[in-house]
Scaffold this motif. Structure first.
Motif, PDB file in Angstrom:
ATOM      1  N   VAL A   1       0.871  -1.172   0.000  1.00  0.00           N
ATOM      2  CA  VAL A   1       0.000   0.000   0.000  1.00  0.00           C
ATOM      3  C   VAL A   1       0.914   1.228   0.000  1.00  0.00           C
ATOM      4  N   LEU A   2       0.718   2.088  -0.992  1.00  0.00           N
ATOM      5  CA  LEU A   2       1.609   3.231  -1.182  1.00  0.00           C
ATOM      6  C   LEU A   2       1.097   4.510  -0.539  1.00  0.00           C
ATOM      7  N   MET A   3      -0.182   4.788  -0.743  1.00  0.00           N
ATOM      8  CA  MET A   3      -0.714   6.069  -0.277  1.00  0.00           C
ATOM      9  C   MET A   3      -2.232   6.076  -0.360  1.00  0.00           C
ATOM     10  N   MET A   4      -2.812   7.091   0.248  1.00  0.00           N
ATOM     11  CA  MET A   4      -4.243   7.364   0.134  1.00  0.00           C
ATOM     12  C   MET A   4      -4.382   8.803  -0.341  1.00  0.00           C
ATOM     13  N   ALA A   5      -5.280   9.036  -1.259  1.00  0.00           N
ATOM     14  CA  ALA A   5      -5.534  10.389  -1.756  1.00  0.00           C
ATOM     15  C   ALA A   5      -6.999  10.476  -2.156  1.00  0.00           C
ATOM     16  N   TRP A   6      -7.377  11.569  -2.787  1.00  0.00           N
ATOM     17  CA  TRP A   6      -8.766  11.809  -3.178  1.00  0.00           C
ATOM     18  C   TRP A   6      -8.854  12.025  -4.681  1.00  0.00           C
ATOM     19  N   MET A   7      -9.986  11.648  -5.239  1.00  0.00           N
ATOM     20  CA  MET A   7     -10.292  11.919  -6.645  1.00  0.00           C
ATOM     21  C   MET A   7     -11.677  12.523  -6.743  1.00  0.00           C
ATOM     22  N   ASN A   8     -11.846  13.353  -7.767  1.00  0.00           N
ATOM     23  CA  ASN A   8     -13.182  13.772  -8.171  1.00  0.00           C
ATOM     24  C   ASN A   8     -13.447  13.140  -9.539  1.00  0.00           C
ATOM     25  N   ARG A   9     -14.606  13.377 -10.098  1.00  0.00           N
ATOM     26  CA  ARG A   9     -14.945  12.756 -11.379  1.00  0.00           C
ATOM     27  C   ARG A   9     -13.932  13.146 -12.464  1.00  0.00           C
ATOM     28  N   GLN A  10     -13.538  14.406 -12.496  1.00  0.00           N
ATOM     29  CA  GLN A  10     -12.611  14.864 -13.528  1.00  0.00           C
ATOM     30  C   GLN A  10     -11.252  14.168 -13.413  1.00  0.00           C
ATOM     31  N   SER A  11     -10.732  14.024 -12.192  1.00  0.00           N
ATOM     32  CA  SER A  11      -9.424  13.376 -12.037  1.00  0.00           C
ATOM     33  C   SER A  11      -9.515  11.889 -12.384  1.00  0.00           C
ATOM     34  N   LEU A  12     -10.636  11.258 -12.063  1.00  0.00           N
ATOM     35  CA  LEU A  12     -10.821   9.855 -12.415  1.00  0.00           C
ATOM     36  C   LEU A  12     -10.879   9.686 -13.933  1.00  0.00           C
ATOM     37  N   GLU A  13     -11.632  10.538 -14.590  1.00  0.00           N
ATOM     38  CA  GLU A  13     -11.730  10.471 -16.050  1.00  0.00           C
ATOM     39  C   GLU A  13     -10.387  10.743 -16.709  1.00  0.00           C
ATOM     40  N   GLU A  14      -9.625  11.712 -16.181  1.00  0.00           N
ATOM     41  CA  GLU A  14      -8.304  12.011 -16.733  1.00  0.00           C
ATOM     42  C   GLU A  14      -7.345  10.833 -16.538  1.00  0.00           C
ATOM     43  N   THR A  15      -7.429  10.201 -15.373  1.00  0.00           N
ATOM     44  CA  THR A  15      -6.603   9.018 -15.115  1.00  0.00           C
ATOM     45  C   THR A  15      -6.890   7.937 -16.141  1.00  0.00           C
ATOM     46  N   PHE A  16      -8.164   7.673 -16.396  1.00  0.00           N
ATOM     47  CA  PHE A  16      -8.529   6.653 -17.375  1.00  0.00           C
ATOM     48  C   PHE A  16      -8.105   7.060 -18.789  1.00  0.00           C
ATOM     49  N   ALA A  17      -8.217   8.324 -19.127  1.00  0.00           N
ATOM     50  CA  ALA A  17      -7.892   8.792 -20.474  1.00  0.00           C
ATOM     51  C   ALA A  17      -6.389   8.764 -20.751  1.00  0.00           C
ATOM     52  N   THR A  18      -5.573   9.060 -19.726  1.00  0.00           N
ATOM     53  CA  THR A  18      -4.121   9.189 -19.945  1.00  0.00           C
ATOM     54  C   THR A  18      -3.317   7.994 -19.455  1.00  0.00           C
ATOM     55  N   GLY A  19      -3.855   7.242 -18.496  1.00  0.00           N
ATOM     56  CA  GLY A  19      -3.097   6.159 -17.894  1.00  0.00           C
ATOM     57  C   GLY A  19      -2.158   6.615 -16.804  1.00  0.00           C
ATOM     58  N   HIS A  20      -2.072   7.914 -16.577  1.00  0.00           N
ATOM     59  CA  HIS A  20      -1.256   8.483 -15.498  1.00  0.00           C
ATOM     60  C   HIS A  20      -2.203   8.938 -14.392  1.00  0.00           C
ATOM     61  N   VAL A  21      -1.936   8.493 -13.162  1.00  0.00           N
ATOM     62  CA  VAL A  21      -2.876   8.744 -12.078  1.00  0.00           C
ATOM     63  C   VAL A  21      -2.903  10.229 -11.728  1.00  0.00           C
ATOM     64  N   THR A  22      -4.111  10.767 -11.694  1.00  0.00           N
ATOM     65  CA  THR A  22      -4.356  12.164 -11.358  1.00  0.00           C
ATOM     66  C   THR A  22      -5.321  12.200 -10.190  1.00  0.00           C
ATOM     67  N   TYR A  23      -4.970  12.962  -9.172  1.00  0.00           N
ATOM     68  CA  TYR A  23      -5.797  13.086  -7.970  1.00  0.00           C
ATOM     69  C   TYR A  23      -6.365  14.495  -7.882  1.00  0.00           C
ATOM     70  N   TRP A  24      -7.194  14.713  -6.861  1.00  0.00           N
ATOM     71  CA  TRP A  24      -7.708  16.034  -6.542  1.00  0.00           C
ATOM     72  C   TRP A  24      -7.020  16.496  -5.264  1.00  0.00           C
ATOM     73  N   SER A  25      -6.367  17.642  -5.328  1.00  0.00           N
ATOM     74  CA  SER A  25      -5.714  18.208  -4.153  1.00  0.00           C
ATOM     75  C   SER A  25      -6.729  19.049  -3.387  1.00  0.00           C
ATOM     76  N   ARG A  26      -7.057  18.605  -2.185  1.00  0.00           N
ATOM     77  CA  ARG A  26      -8.009  19.366  -1.372  1.00  0.00           C
ATOM     78  C   ARG A  26      -7.401  20.673  -0.901  1.00  0.00           C
ATOM     79  N   SER A  27      -6.108  20.712  -0.641  1.00  0.00           N
ATOM     80  CA  SER A  27      -5.477  21.947  -0.158  1.00  0.00           C
ATOM     81  C   SER A  27      -5.353  22.987  -1.268  1.00  0.00           C
ATOM     82  N   ARG A  28      -5.050  22.544  -2.480  1.00  0.00           N
ATOM     83  CA  ARG A  28      -4.898  23.485  -3.599  1.00  0.00           C
ATOM     84  C   ARG A  28      -6.185  23.664  -4.394  1.00  0.00           C
ATOM     85  N   GLN A  29      -7.172  22.781  -4.142  1.00  0.00           N
ATOM     86  CA  GLN A  29      -8.438  22.817  -4.880  1.00  0.00           C
ATOM     87  C   GLN A  29      -8.193  22.748  -6.387  1.00  0.00           C
ATOM     88  N   SER A  30      -7.338  21.776  -6.772  1.00  0.00           N
ATOM     89  CA  SER A  30      -7.025  21.606  -8.189  1.00  0.00           C
ATOM     90  C   SER A  30      -6.584  20.174  -8.455  1.00  0.00           C
TER      91      SER A  30
END
Length: 117
Positions: free
Chosen positions: A34-63
């Motif tokens: 187990v490496l880490m825990m983070a958060w995703m929103n719909r956009q980051s999940l869709e981007e992850t699937f589209a690119t193959g590179h994992v994208t999360y949602w930063s709650r602190s940066r709101q981006s």
């Protein structure tokens, strides 16, 4: 038992919380660590699937936050699972470099010295 569903059915199965987020556990595809825990929103999940590179949602940066974008410690998606309730994701990834921003291999390196006491 593993049910295989297509991308849209997977996204539809995810139950995002009131903030539009879902918790995600990243696990090494090779070792099972187990490496880490983070958060995703719909956009980051869709981007992850589209690119193959994992994208999360930063709650602190709101981006959106593509893992390793500045450090080079990328995560490439190998497999994605949604739990039985739809409220947690498990991503099996190929991790390049350490997963933790501290430089540790994973974010779970502090252990309770005497559990149960």
């Amino acid at each position: 038992m593993t049910d295989t569903i297509d991308r849209q059915a997977f996204i539809d199965a995810v139950k995002f919380n009131a903030d539009g987020l879902v918790p995600v556990i990243a696990q090494s595809h090779r070792t099972g660590e187990v490496l880490m825990m983070a958060w995703m929103n719909r956009q980051s999940l869709e981007e992850t699937f589209a690119t193959g590179h994992v994208t999360y949602w930063s709650r602190s940066r709101q981006s959106l936050w593509r893992k390793g974008e500045t450090s080079g410690h990328l995560q490439r998606l190998v497999e994605a699972y949604v739990d039985c309730d739809g409220d947690t994701l498990l991503l099996k990834v190929d991790q390049i470099g350490p997963a933790c921003h501290t430089g540790a291999p994973n974010c779970f390196f502090r252990k309770l010295s005497e559990p149960g006491e």
